[in-house]
Scaffold this motif. Sequence first.
Motif, PDB file in Angstrom:
ATOM      1  N   LEU A  47     -20.779   1.079  10.615  1.00  0.00           N
ATOM      2  CA  LEU A  47     -20.225   1.263   9.148  1.00  0.00           C
ATOM      3  C   LEU A  47     -21.751   0.720   8.160  1.00  0.00           C
ATOM      4  N   SER A  48     -21.611   1.448   6.616  1.00  0.00           N
ATOM      5  CA  SER A  48     -22.986   1.381   5.891  1.00  0.00           C
ATOM      6  C   SER A  48     -22.465  -0.335   4.949  1.00  0.00           C
ATOM      7  N   GLU A  49     -22.943  -0.862   4.944  1.00  0.00           N
ATOM      8  CA  GLU A  49     -22.142  -2.107   3.528  1.00  0.00           C
ATOM      9  C   GLU A  49     -20.849  -1.979   2.353  1.00  0.00           C
ATOM     10  N   LYS A  50     -21.211  -0.774   2.156  1.00  0.00           N
ATOM     11  CA  LYS A  50     -19.977   0.135   1.247  1.00  0.00           C
ATOM     12  C   LYS A  50     -18.397   0.450   1.643  1.00  0.00           C
ATOM     13  N   GLN A  51     -18.899   1.180   2.986  1.00  0.00           N
ATOM     14  CA  GLN A  51     -18.418   1.341   4.050  1.00  0.00           C
ATOM     15  C   GLN A  51     -17.063  -0.149   4.745  1.00  0.00           C
ATOM     16  N   ILE A  52     -18.045  -1.014   4.146  1.00  0.00           N
ATOM     17  CA  ILE A  52     -17.763  -1.860   4.825  1.00  0.00           C
ATOM     18  C   ILE A  52     -16.748  -3.091   3.672  1.00  0.00           C
ATOM     19  N   SER A  53     -17.392  -2.861   2.544  1.00  0.00           N
ATOM     20  CA  SER A  53     -16.950  -3.171   1.667  1.00  0.00           C
ATOM     21  C   SER A  53     -15.185  -3.008   1.028  1.00  0.00           C
ATOM     22  N   ASP A  54     -14.986  -1.523   1.138  1.00  0.00           N
ATOM     23  CA  ASP A  54     -13.931  -0.487   0.562  1.00  0.00           C
ATOM     24  C   ASP A  54     -13.288  -0.446   1.775  1.00  0.00           C
ATOM     25  N   SER A  55     -13.604  -0.755   2.933  1.00  0.00           N
ATOM     26  CA  SER A  55     -12.546  -0.946   4.001  1.00  0.00           C
ATOM     27  C   SER A  55     -11.807  -1.768   3.907  1.00  0.00           C
ATOM     28  N   LYS A  56     -12.236  -3.096   3.819  1.00  0.00           N
ATOM     29  CA  LYS A  56     -11.541  -3.781   3.945  1.00  0.00           C
ATOM     30  C   LYS A  56     -10.531  -4.259   2.220  1.00  0.00           C
ATOM     31  N   ASP A  57     -10.961  -3.358   0.715  1.00  0.00           N
ATOM     32  CA  ASP A  57     -10.349  -3.669   0.109  1.00  0.00           C
ATOM     33  C   ASP A  57      -9.288  -2.219   0.529  1.00  0.00           C
ATOM     34  N   PHE A  58      -9.528  -1.991   0.917  1.00  0.00           N
ATOM     35  CA  PHE A  58      -7.804  -0.880   1.291  1.00  0.00           C
ATOM     36  C   PHE A  58      -7.305  -1.434   2.287  1.00  0.00           C
ATOM     37  N   LEU A  59      -7.589  -2.402   3.388  1.00  0.00           N
ATOM     38  CA  LEU A  59      -6.883  -2.876   4.416  1.00  0.00           C
ATOM     39  C   LEU A  59      -5.536  -4.090   2.381  1.00  0.00           C
ATOM     40  N   ARG A  60      -6.739  -4.153   2.331  1.00  0.00           N
ATOM     41  CA  ARG A  60      -5.953  -5.345   1.557  1.00  0.00           C
ATOM     42  C   ARG A  60      -4.842  -5.472   0.771  1.00  0.00           C
ATOM     43  N   SER A  61      -5.036  -3.410   0.104  1.00  0.00           N
ATOM     44  CA  SER A  61      -4.143  -3.110  -0.496  1.00  0.00           C
ATOM     45  C   SER A  61      -3.170  -2.312   0.570  1.00  0.00           C
ATOM     46  N   GLY A  62      -2.955  -1.871   1.341  1.00  0.00           N
ATOM     47  CA  GLY A  62      -1.949  -2.012   2.507  1.00  0.00           C
ATOM     48  C   GLY A  62      -1.053  -3.610   2.530  1.00  0.00           C
ATOM     49  N   ARG A  63      -1.302  -4.662   2.243  1.00  0.00           N
ATOM     50  CA  ARG A  63      -1.656  -6.069   2.815  1.00  0.00           C
ATOM     51  C   ARG A  63       0.250  -5.928   3.494  1.00  0.00           C
ATOM     52  N   ASP A  64       1.107  -5.570   1.826  1.00  0.00           N
ATOM     53  CA  ASP A  64       2.395  -5.906   1.882  1.00  0.00           C
ATOM     54  C   ASP A  64       2.975  -5.195   2.614  1.00  0.00           C
ATOM     55  N   TYR A  65       2.569  -4.365   4.064  1.00  0.00           N
ATOM     56  CA  TYR A  65       3.203  -3.698   4.833  1.00  0.00           C
ATOM     57  C   TYR A  65       2.709  -4.511   6.531  1.00  0.00           C
ATOM     58  N   PHE A  66       1.860  -5.031   5.928  1.00  0.00           N
ATOM     59  CA  PHE A  66       1.950  -5.933   7.284  1.00  0.00           C
ATOM     60  C   PHE A  66       3.080  -7.183   8.222  1.00  0.00           C
ATOM     61  N   PRO A  67       2.746  -6.596   8.942  1.00  0.00           N
ATOM     62  CA  PRO A  67       1.758  -5.786  10.344  1.00  0.00           C
ATOM     63  C   PRO A  67       2.748  -4.773  10.302  1.00  0.00           C
ATOM     64  N   ASP A  68       3.223  -3.929  10.228  1.00  0.00           N
ATOM     65  CA  ASP A  68       3.197  -2.769  10.903  1.00  0.00           C
ATOM     66  C   ASP A  68       1.645  -1.970  10.560  1.00  0.00           C
ATOM     67  N   ASN A  69       1.317  -0.892  10.860  1.00  0.00           N
ATOM     68  CA  ASN A  69       0.448   0.022  10.833  1.00  0.00           C
ATOM     69  C   ASN A  69       0.546   1.417   9.728  1.00  0.00           C
ATOM     70  N   ALA A  70       1.497   1.384   8.755  1.00  0.00           N
ATOM     71  CA  ALA A  70       1.958   1.696   7.329  1.00  0.00           C
ATOM     72  C   ALA A  70       0.516   0.746   6.688  1.00  0.00           C
ATOM     73  N   SER A  71       0.516  -0.251   6.812  1.00  0.00           N
ATOM     74  CA  SER A  71      -0.811  -1.138   6.007  1.00  0.00           C
ATOM     75  C   SER A  71      -2.001  -0.443   6.461  1.00  0.00           C
ATOM     76  N   LEU A  72      -2.178   0.650   7.215  1.00  0.00           N
ATOM     77  CA  LEU A  72      -3.328   1.562   6.937  1.00  0.00           C
ATOM     78  C   LEU A  72      -3.421   2.785   6.348  1.00  0.00           C
ATOM     79  N   TRP A  73      -2.450   3.419   6.481  1.00  0.00           N
ATOM     80  CA  TRP A  73      -2.615   4.168   5.441  1.00  0.00           C
ATOM     81  C   TRP A  73      -3.199   4.889   4.124  1.00  0.00           C
ATOM     82  N   LYS A  74      -3.881   4.241   3.865  1.00  0.00           N
ATOM     83  CA  LYS A  74      -4.784   4.007   2.830  1.00  0.00           C
ATOM     84  C   LYS A  74      -6.273   3.947   2.819  1.00  0.00           C
ATOM     85  N   LEU A  75      -5.880   3.374   4.373  1.00  0.00           N
ATOM     86  CA  LEU A  75      -7.801   2.906   4.690  1.00  0.00           C
ATOM     87  C   LEU A  75      -7.395   4.209   5.511  1.00  0.00           C
TER      88      LEU A  75
END
Length: 314
Positions: A47-75
């Motif tokens: 992954l590029s630096e931007k892809q890493i940074s963006d991916s981290k943000d999208f993982l955080r946006s799914g935090r309310d669903y953790f640890p279910d895989n629903a937390s991964l949909w936006k990513l």
Amino acid sequence: MNKILPIIIISLLFTIGCENFFGIGNDSGDPYANDMLLYDLEQDLALSEKQISDSKDFLRSGRDYFPDNASLWKLALYLQQNLTEEQKERLLSPPEYLKAEEISEENDQHHKRLRHHHRMGEFIRSILNADQLSDYDEIVNYKKMTLEEIFNSLKMETQTKQEAHREMMGVMEWFRAAMDKLLTDEQKSILEEMRKQKDDNWRKNRGGYGKHAKDHDKMRQEMYDVLAMTEEQISTLETLEESFKSSLESLHNNFVDGIVNYTPEEYIQNVGSIADSFHEDKISIFDTVQLEIIEIHRALARRFMKHSRWGYKG
């Protein structure tokens, strides 16, 4: 490569902090599984630096669903829109470091059939009598051997992913039915309580639970929203899933109650027929983009569940 990996891990620890990396004592930060998933993606996909940074943000946006895989949909949606074709191909190929049972577990979770018998071998053995132990060993050995054979066929590309998923599901459906037939009601109750305690204890220092982690309606809605599903698609999917579940439960109950006496191979074949019919009807609901997002979500879930669920040694 072996010399480089420790340097990469140390760099990650320095960047995000040891406590955050391992999710220890930090429920408000990034859970351990999210950090490890991001690390796996960075290594697997370059992954590029931007892809890493963006991916981290999208993982955080799914935090309310953790640890279910629903937390991964936006990513999954982000990656579908931003990965190169080469990166997508790498992502959708099962990584070498995953094991047969880890692939199988994601497959079960995808079809909402996930159970935990295979995660509690030592405890199960402690509550069985001598006669049950012999039967249990036969059941477990058959399951392990068959899953490995399927996984090897998948790696050697002598089976498609769909064929492998179908057979893995058949093995696990048979395994659950065989276990339900083996255990007494009292043993099942003890096992379920122990599983819950073990799961909760394992999770305490690994990110806890998001506020919607046990709200199945909200988790389903997250998928519907990311896929931009129409009301007609949602209604059709829910009807199909209910019919699919009913067919599997009927097969399960008939086997456990002794109405039918299938061999493992016959049981697996019956599950395969049910799954094939369901799969054909299900994929007809979605368009090409939606199907790609679903496949990317599954590829993420395979990696994520390796870290988000308590493990074999847990």
